[in-house]
Design a protein around this motif. Structure first.
Motif, short mmCIF file in Angstrom:
data_model
loop_
_atom_site.label_atom_id
_atom_site.label_comp_id
_atom_site.label_asym_id
_atom_site.label_seq_id
_atom_site.Cartn_x
_atom_site.Cartn_y
_atom_site.Cartn_z
N MET A 146 3.87 16.09 -4.75
CA MET A 146 3.82 15.13 -3.65
C MET A 146 4.71 15.64 -2.53
SD MET A 146 4.70 11.06 -3.64
CE MET A 146 3.80 10.81 -5.15
N LEU A 147 4.13 15.81 -1.35
CA LEU A 147 4.89 16.30 -0.21
C LEU A 147 5.21 15.20 0.79
CD1 LEU A 147 3.05 19.67 0.48
CD2 LEU A 147 5.13 19.26 -0.81
N TYR A 148 4.47 14.10 0.72
CA TYR A 148 4.63 13.04 1.69
C TYR A 148 4.37 11.72 1.00
CZ TYR A 148 3.72 10.09 5.76
OH TYR A 148 3.76 9.09 6.69
N HIS A 149 5.17 10.72 1.35
CA HIS A 149 4.99 9.38 0.79
C HIS A 149 5.19 8.37 1.91
CE1 HIS A 149 5.50 5.87 -1.77
NE2 HIS A 149 6.60 5.63 -1.12
N TYR A 150 4.31 7.40 1.97
CA TYR A 150 4.41 6.31 2.94
C TYR A 150 4.09 5.02 2.21
CZ TYR A 150 3.08 3.00 6.54
OH TYR A 150 2.98 1.87 7.31
N PHE A 151 4.87 4.00 2.48
CA PHE A 151 4.53 2.69 1.94
C PHE A 151 4.76 1.64 3.00
CE2 PHE A 151 9.00 2.97 1.16
CZ PHE A 151 9.49 1.68 1.26
N SER B 106 -11.89 14.65 -6.10
CA SER B 106 -12.62 13.66 -5.30
C SER B 106 -13.21 12.55 -6.15
CB SER B 106 -13.72 14.35 -4.49
OG SER B 106 -14.72 14.86 -5.34
N GLU B 107 -13.30 12.76 -7.45
CA GLU B 107 -13.82 11.73 -8.35
C GLU B 107 -12.74 10.77 -8.85
OE1 GLU B 107 -15.92 13.93 -11.35
OE2 GLU B 107 -17.48 14.57 -9.94
N LEU B 108 -11.48 11.10 -8.61
CA LEU B 108 -10.40 10.21 -9.03
C LEU B 108 -10.31 9.01 -8.08
CD1 LEU B 108 -7.56 12.80 -9.81
CD2 LEU B 108 -8.92 11.49 -11.46
N PRO B 109 -10.03 7.82 -8.62
CA PRO B 109 -9.93 6.64 -7.76
C PRO B 109 -8.76 6.76 -6.79
CG PRO B 109 -9.28 6.12 -10.03
CD PRO B 109 -9.80 7.52 -10.03
N GLY B 110 -9.03 6.44 -5.53
CA GLY B 110 -8.00 6.44 -4.51
C GLY B 110 -7.62 7.80 -3.96
N VAL B 111 -8.34 8.86 -4.37
CA VAL B 111 -8.00 10.22 -3.93
C VAL B 111 -9.07 10.75 -2.99
CG1 VAL B 111 -7.64 12.60 -4.70
CG2 VAL B 111 -6.71 10.71 -6.05
N GLU B 112 -8.64 11.31 -1.86
CA GLU B 112 -9.55 11.94 -0.91
C GLU B 112 -9.09 13.37 -0.67
OE1 GLU B 112 -10.31 9.93 2.77
OE2 GLU B 112 -10.13 7.97 1.82
N VAL B 113 -10.01 14.32 -0.77
CA VAL B 113 -9.71 15.72 -0.47
C VAL B 113 -9.81 15.89 1.05
CG1 VAL B 113 -10.45 18.11 -0.78
CG2 VAL B 113 -10.55 16.51 -2.71
N HIS B 114 -8.75 16.44 1.66
CA HIS B 114 -8.72 16.60 3.12
C HIS B 114 -8.74 18.04 3.58
CE1 HIS B 114 -8.30 12.48 4.59
NE2 HIS B 114 -7.74 12.25 3.42
N VAL C 220 -4.68 16.68 -0.71
CA VAL C 220 -5.32 15.39 -0.93
C VAL C 220 -4.41 14.28 -0.44
CG1 VAL C 220 -6.62 16.22 -2.92
CG2 VAL C 220 -4.46 15.08 -3.29
N VAL C 221 -5.02 13.15 -0.13
CA VAL C 221 -4.28 11.92 0.15
C VAL C 221 -4.68 10.93 -0.92
CG1 VAL C 221 -3.96 10.00 1.74
CG2 VAL C 221 -4.10 12.33 2.62
N GLN C 222 -3.67 10.31 -1.51
CA GLN C 222 -3.90 9.32 -2.56
C GLN C 222 -3.42 7.96 -2.07
OE1 GLN C 222 -2.86 9.33 -7.14
NE2 GLN C 222 -1.03 9.10 -5.93
N GLU C 223 -4.21 6.94 -2.27
CA GLU C 223 -3.83 5.57 -1.94
C GLU C 223 -3.67 4.80 -3.24
OE1 GLU C 223 -5.57 1.68 0.42
OE2 GLU C 223 -6.33 3.66 0.93
N ALA C 224 -2.56 4.07 -3.35
CA ALA C 224 -2.29 3.29 -4.57
C ALA C 224 -1.66 1.95 -4.18
CB ALA C 224 -1.35 4.06 -5.48
N LEU C 225 -1.76 0.99 -5.07
CA LEU C 225 -1.23 -0.35 -4.78
C LEU C 225 0.27 -0.46 -5.04
CD1 LEU C 225 -4.10 -2.56 -6.22
CD2 LEU C 225 -3.61 -2.01 -3.83
N SER C 226 0.82 0.43 -5.87
CA SER C 226 2.24 0.36 -6.20
C SER C 226 2.77 1.77 -6.40
CB SER C 226 2.46 -0.46 -7.47
OG SER C 226 1.91 0.24 -8.58
N ILE C 227 4.08 1.88 -6.45
CA ILE C 227 4.69 3.18 -6.71
C ILE C 227 4.34 3.66 -8.11
CG2 ILE C 227 6.90 4.38 -7.00
CD1 ILE C 227 7.96 2.66 -4.68
N ALA C 228 4.31 2.74 -9.07
CA ALA C 228 3.94 3.12 -10.44
C ALA C 228 2.52 3.68 -10.48
CB ALA C 228 4.07 1.92 -11.36
N MET D 53 0.85 -1.17 0.00
CA MET D 53 0.00 0.00 0.00
C MET D 53 0.90 1.23 0.00
SD MET D 53 -2.71 1.38 2.85
CE MET D 53 -1.56 1.17 4.17
N ASN D 54 0.58 2.19 -0.85
CA ASN D 54 1.30 3.45 -0.94
C ASN D 54 0.34 4.59 -0.66
OD1 ASN D 54 4.14 2.90 -2.29
ND2 ASN D 54 2.65 1.52 -3.19
#
Length: 106
Positions: free
Chosen positions: A70-75, A23-31, A42-50, A1-2
């Motif tokens: 991108m200001l922050y990345h967590y995996f 907000s309509e993009l998959p995996g994207v939440e406006v905060h 926004v925070v985006q969740e993705a299955l891979s770095i790609a 999870m990324n």
């Protein structure tokens, strides 16, 4: 999870439309929205770095987006994937140390 934290900048008068499109993009939440400065977090969740990088490109391509960065990345590492990488790494001596999981995961 990324997970990635992304700041998006647009003209203040376009903020509502851009926030809706995000907000309509998959995996994207406006905060967060700063209506005076045209900033959206926004925070985006993705299955891979790609997939994460493709999502950032989609955000940058939205109409009225001036900047997206991108200001922050967590995996989170998957122990099964690390084990597979370690086995593949033993076949090649170069970079094997990069594939060794932390002691807590052994």
């Amino acid at each position: 999870m990324n997970l990635s934290g992304i700041v998006v900048i647009c003209q203040p008068q376009k903020l509502s439309a851009v926030a809706q499109a995000l907000s309509e993009l998959p995996g994207v939440e406006v905060h967060f929205e700063d209506r005076d400065q045209g900033k959206i977090i926004v925070v985006q969740e993705a299955l891979s770095i790609a997939a994460e990088m493709n999502g950032l490109r989609r955000i940058k391509a939205l109409p009225d987006v001036i900047l997206a960065d991108m200001l922050y990345h967590y995996f989170e590492e998957d122990p099964e994937i690390l084990e597979g990488l370690m086995k593949a790494g033993r076949k090649q001596s170069v970079g094997e140390s990069d594939l060794t999981p932390p002691a807590s995961m052994r």
